[in-house]
Design a protein around this motif. Structure first.
Motif, mmCIF file in Angstrom:
data_model
loop_
_atom_site.group_PDB
_atom_site.id
_atom_site.type_symbol
_atom_site.label_atom_id
_atom_site.label_comp_id
_atom_site.label_asym_id
_atom_site.label_seq_id
_atom_site.Cartn_x
_atom_site.Cartn_y
_atom_site.Cartn_z
ATOM 1 N N ALA A 65 0.833 -1.210 0.000
ATOM 2 C CA ALA A 65 0.000 0.000 0.000
ATOM 3 C C ALA A 65 0.867 1.258 0.000
ATOM 4 O O ALA A 65 0.539 2.252 -0.663
ATOM 5 C CB ALA A 65 -0.926 -0.002 1.216
ATOM 6 N N THR A 66 1.978 1.220 0.724
ATOM 7 C CA THR A 66 2.883 2.367 0.774
ATOM 8 C C THR A 66 3.488 2.630 -0.602
ATOM 9 O O THR A 66 3.572 3.782 -1.039
ATOM 10 C CB THR A 66 3.975 2.145 1.833
ATOM 11 N N VAL A 67 3.897 1.579 -1.299
ATOM 12 C CA VAL A 67 4.435 1.750 -2.655
ATOM 13 C C VAL A 67 3.383 2.386 -3.555
ATOM 14 O O VAL A 67 3.693 3.302 -4.324
ATOM 15 C CB VAL A 67 4.931 0.402 -3.224
ATOM 16 N N ASP A 68 2.135 1.944 -3.436
ATOM 17 C CA ASP A 68 1.059 2.532 -4.241
ATOM 18 C C ASP A 68 0.893 4.024 -3.947
ATOM 19 O O ASP A 68 0.755 4.837 -4.855
ATOM 20 C CB ASP A 68 -0.265 1.813 -3.989
ATOM 21 N N ILE A 69 0.918 4.385 -2.658
ATOM 22 C CA ILE A 69 0.768 5.790 -2.271
ATOM 23 C C ILE A 69 1.951 6.618 -2.773
ATOM 24 O O ILE A 69 1.768 7.721 -3.291
ATOM 25 C CB ILE A 69 0.600 5.912 -0.745
ATOM 26 N N MET A 93 8.559 3.142 8.741
ATOM 27 C CA MET A 93 8.974 4.268 7.910
ATOM 28 C C MET A 93 7.763 5.138 7.614
ATOM 29 O O MET A 93 6.690 4.635 7.270
ATOM 30 C CB MET A 93 9.593 3.774 6.602
ATOM 31 N N LEU A 94 7.960 6.440 7.761
ATOM 32 C CA LEU A 94 6.908 7.414 7.521
ATOM 33 C C LEU A 94 7.267 8.253 6.300
ATOM 34 O O LEU A 94 8.429 8.630 6.122
ATOM 35 C CB LEU A 94 6.771 8.355 8.727
ATOM 36 N N PHE A 95 6.272 8.573 5.516
ATOM 37 C CA PHE A 95 6.457 9.408 4.340
ATOM 38 C C PHE A 95 5.503 10.588 4.476
ATOM 39 O O PHE A 95 4.288 10.409 4.524
ATOM 40 C CB PHE A 95 6.201 8.604 3.066
ATOM 41 N N LEU A 96 6.079 11.767 4.580
ATOM 42 C CA LEU A 96 5.322 12.974 4.877
ATOM 43 C C LEU A 96 5.418 13.980 3.739
ATOM 44 O O LEU A 96 6.352 13.923 2.927
ATOM 45 C CB LEU A 96 5.870 13.634 6.149
ATOM 46 N N THR A 107 4.831 2.354 6.599
ATOM 47 C CA THR A 107 5.059 0.926 6.421
ATOM 48 C C THR A 107 5.934 0.415 7.551
ATOM 49 O O THR A 107 6.737 1.168 8.104
ATOM 50 C CB THR A 107 5.714 0.628 5.050
ATOM 51 N N GLY A 108 5.761 -0.838 7.890
ATOM 52 C CA GLY A 108 6.571 -1.441 8.947
ATOM 53 C C GLY A 108 7.376 -2.604 8.422
ATOM 54 O O GLY A 108 6.912 -3.351 7.564
ATOM 55 N N VAL A 109 8.582 -2.756 8.955
ATOM 56 C CA VAL A 109 9.456 -3.872 8.587
ATOM 57 C C VAL A 109 10.011 -4.473 9.879
ATOM 58 O O VAL A 109 10.548 -3.750 10.715
ATOM 59 C CB VAL A 109 10.616 -3.414 7.676
ATOM 60 N N ARG A 110 9.854 -5.774 10.003
ATOM 61 C CA ARG A 110 10.389 -6.459 11.175
ATOM 62 C C ARG A 110 11.877 -6.670 10.986
ATOM 63 O O ARG A 110 12.328 -7.128 9.934
ATOM 64 C CB ARG A 110 9.699 -7.802 11.378
#
Length: 113
Positions: A65-69, A93-96, A107-110
């Motif tokens: 979803a983040t890549v789409d946004i 990671m936040l994209f502002l 998006t979150g990454v473990r």
């Protein structure tokens, strides 16, 4: 930017926002970096990270979803931030927007050992 302001901006942009907000309010470290990055560059970088994460089996939240946004905002200059869970097992990671007043995606990454 302070913790409360950042928490207020984490709404329902992606499914990673709720756990990112919990990490932030639970005392996790956070940073919003200076400088901006073209949305198109971020879309390409995170599309590649998505492919690698799927190939390696890395657990993620809302990466697709983040890549789409990011793709939708490819012409915009964006600012990047990050929230870590207190135990540092997850990074969000936040994209502002350029002025850092609106979070567009999260998006979150473990982290792997």
């Amino acid at each position: 930017m302070n913790r409360a302001d950042l928490a207020e901006m984490l709404n329902q942009q992606t499914t990673a926002c709720e756990p990112a907000k919990a990490a932030l309010l639970g005392g996790g470290d956070f940073v919003i970096w200076d400088g901006i990055v073209p949305g198109q560059q971020l879309a390409s970088i995170y599309a590649a990270r998505h492919r690698r994460a799927r190939k390696r089996g890395t657990k993620t939240l809302a990466l697709s979803a983040t890549v789409d946004i990011l793709t939708q905002h490819s012409t915009a200059p964006l600012r990047i931030g990050c929230i870590f869970t207190p135990d540092r097992t997850w990074a969000f990671m936040l994209f502002l927007t350029e002025d850092a007043r609106v979070i567009l995606a999260c998006t979150g990454v473990r982290k792997t050992d």
